[in-house]
Design a protein around this motif. Structure first.
Motif, PDB file in Angstrom:
ATOM      1  N   TYR A  17       0.801  -1.230   0.000  1.00  0.00           N
ATOM      2  CA  TYR A  17       0.000   0.000   0.000  1.00  0.00           C
ATOM      3  C   TYR A  17       0.836   1.283   0.000  1.00  0.00           C
ATOM      4  N   GLY A  18       2.146   1.152   0.027  1.00  0.00           N
ATOM      5  CA  GLY A  18       2.999   2.319  -0.101  1.00  0.00           C
ATOM      6  C   GLY A  18       3.385   2.999   1.191  1.00  0.00           C
ATOM      7  N   ARG A  19       2.732   2.622   2.285  1.00  0.00           N
ATOM      8  CA  ARG A  19       3.024   3.286   3.554  1.00  0.00           C
ATOM      9  C   ARG A  19       2.319   2.541   4.680  1.00  0.00           C
ATOM     10  N   LEU A  20       2.682   2.886   5.910  1.00  0.00           N
ATOM     11  CA  LEU A  20       1.975   2.437   7.109  1.00  0.00           C
ATOM     12  C   LEU A  20       1.601   3.685   7.900  1.00  0.00           C
ATOM     13  N   ASP A  21       0.298   3.898   8.081  1.00  0.00           N
ATOM     14  CA  ASP A  21      -0.180   5.081   8.806  1.00  0.00           C
ATOM     15  C   ASP A  21      -0.461   4.788  10.275  1.00  0.00           C
ATOM     16  N   SER A  22      -0.993   3.596  10.566  1.00  0.00           N
ATOM     17  CA  SER A  22      -1.439   3.284  11.923  1.00  0.00           C
ATOM     18  C   SER A  22      -1.260   1.803  12.192  1.00  0.00           C
TER      19      SER A  22
ATOM     20  N   GLY B 242       0.986  12.418   9.797  1.00  0.00           N
ATOM     21  CA  GLY B 242       0.967  12.000  11.185  1.00  0.00           C
ATOM     22  C   GLY B 242       0.557  10.547  11.320  1.00  0.00           C
ATOM     23  N   CYS B 243       1.269   9.806  12.149  1.00  0.00           N
ATOM     24  CA  CYS B 243       1.003   8.377  12.318  1.00  0.00           C
ATOM     25  C   CYS B 243       0.565   8.090  13.751  1.00  0.00           C
TER      26      CYS B 243
ATOM     27  N   ALA C 299       5.677   6.874  23.237  1.00  0.00           N
ATOM     28  CA  ALA C 299       4.965   8.142  23.039  1.00  0.00           C
ATOM     29  C   ALA C 299       5.881   9.320  23.308  1.00  0.00           C
ATOM     30  N   ASP C 300       6.640   9.240  24.377  1.00  0.00           N
ATOM     31  CA  ASP C 300       7.556  10.321  24.744  1.00  0.00           C
ATOM     32  C   ASP C 300       8.673  10.470  23.717  1.00  0.00           C
ATOM     33  N   GLU C 301       9.182   9.342  23.253  1.00  0.00           N
ATOM     34  CA  GLU C 301      10.354   9.378  22.377  1.00  0.00           C
ATOM     35  C   GLU C 301      10.047   9.882  20.979  1.00  0.00           C
ATOM     36  N   TYR C 302       8.819   9.620  20.473  1.00  0.00           N
ATOM     37  CA  TYR C 302       8.539   9.927  19.071  1.00  0.00           C
ATOM     38  C   TYR C 302       7.482  11.006  18.875  1.00  0.00           C
ATOM     39  N   ALA C 303       7.097  11.699  19.948  1.00  0.00           N
ATOM     40  CA  ALA C 303       6.056  12.724  19.831  1.00  0.00           C
ATOM     41  C   ALA C 303       6.450  13.817  18.837  1.00  0.00           C
ATOM     42  N   LYS C 304       7.678  14.277  18.904  1.00  0.00           N
ATOM     43  CA  LYS C 304       8.116  15.370  18.030  1.00  0.00           C
ATOM     44  C   LYS C 304       8.285  14.921  16.579  1.00  0.00           C
ATOM     45  N   GLN C 305       8.288  13.610  16.359  1.00  0.00           N
ATOM     46  CA  GLN C 305       8.399  13.097  14.989  1.00  0.00           C
ATOM     47  C   GLN C 305       7.042  12.728  14.393  1.00  0.00           C
ATOM     48  N   GLY C 306       5.980  13.132  15.085  1.00  0.00           N
ATOM     49  CA  GLY C 306       4.640  12.985  14.522  1.00  0.00           C
ATOM     50  C   GLY C 306       4.017  11.620  14.704  1.00  0.00           C
ATOM     51  N   ILE C 307       4.530  10.830  15.644  1.00  0.00           N
ATOM     52  CA  ILE C 307       3.953   9.504  15.894  1.00  0.00           C
ATOM     53  C   ILE C 307       3.308   9.511  17.276  1.00  0.00           C
ATOM     54  N   ARG C 308       2.007   9.308  17.319  1.00  0.00           N
ATOM     55  CA  ARG C 308       1.295   9.210  18.592  1.00  0.00           C
ATOM     56  C   ARG C 308       1.195   7.730  18.990  1.00  0.00           C
TER      57      ARG C 308
END
Length: 254
Positions: A82-87, A137-138, A173-182
């Protein structure tokens, strides 16, 4: 179809039954393209056929989350297809035996921890690596349990494992928040599934006892957990990360 997960590509582990299978149906109804991952290919194939017959985009990959290469292959399959993984909904889990701690065998401890903790760890590593290449955003939801928030008698490995899932959720969550991953988690109360059916079958009166401790006085349907996970995965809650959402009829609120 709704649009809660419109145009999102979502990987679901433990998708062959229970909450995972319900998540596949709910997420599809909410507009997602779903990739189902589990060990039982016959069930995955049947569910994918069901979803496609309803107009959904769906596919599957056989995956044992305790095997790092399988987790990597599930993510790679999703991106290649599918070209990507969003969630991702990291749902695969194992209940184990209800036995007093001092009588619990090492084999039970190892199996429960391997599936419920290492399985989530394996998936997170590869999902996050793929999501870091995705400009949108992922989001990830891990399936913990009320057992990750409180103690439940005669289930020490399960309690330890589900507490660990909460820890992994908060750390990621803490480590990747600034990279747009919740990264969030759901903490289901007693929910109808093969795991709980097995527990109830081997422990007469257990369901009634648990329900008596739940303010709503009942067992949840798997769709109720899936709906909560769908909202957490969606863009409706962009400022929500690192949270553990009880979906438990008020069990931990006492």
């Amino acid at each position: 179809m709704s649009d809660l997960l419109h145009d999102r590509v979502v990987l679901i582990t433990g998708a062959s039954s229970g909450i995972g299978a319900s998540a596949a149906r709910v997420f599809s109804q909410e507009g997602a393209t779903v990739v189902l991952a589990a060990r039982r290919e016959d069930r995955l194939a049947s569910l994918v056929t069901e979803l496609k017959d309803k107009g959904a985009q769906a596919s599957y990959v056989v995956c044992d989350v305790t095997v790092p290469q399988d987790a990597a292959r599930a993510v790679d399959f999703t991106v290649d297809t599918y070209g990507r993984l969003d969630s991702a909904f990291n749902n695969a889990g194992l209940g184990g035996d209800r036995t007093p701690l001092h009588l619990m065998g090492d084999d039970v401890y190892d199996a429960v921890m391997d599936t419920n903790v290492r399985g989530v760890w394996n998936c997170l590593r590869h999902e996050i690596a793929a999501m870091l290449q995705n400009p949108r955003g992922c989001s990830i939801v891990n399936n913990s349990s009320v057992g990750g928030l409180v103690a439940i008698p005669a289930a020490a490995p399960y309690i330890a494992a589900k507490h660990a899932v909460v820890g992994l959720t908060r750390a990621a969550a803490d480590e990747y928040a600034k990279q747009g991953i919740r990264v969030n988690a759901v903490a289901p109360g007693t929910t109808r599934s093969e795991i709980t059916a097995d527990w109830f079958g081997r422990n007469p009166g257990l369901e009634e006892m648990v329900n008596s401790m739940t303010p709503q006085g009942r067992t949840a349907e798997p769709e109720e957990i899936a709906n909560a996970a769908a909202w957490l995965l969606s863009d409706r809650c962009p400022f929500l990360t690192g949270t553990v959402m009880p979906v438990d009829g008020g069990f931990v609120n006492q």
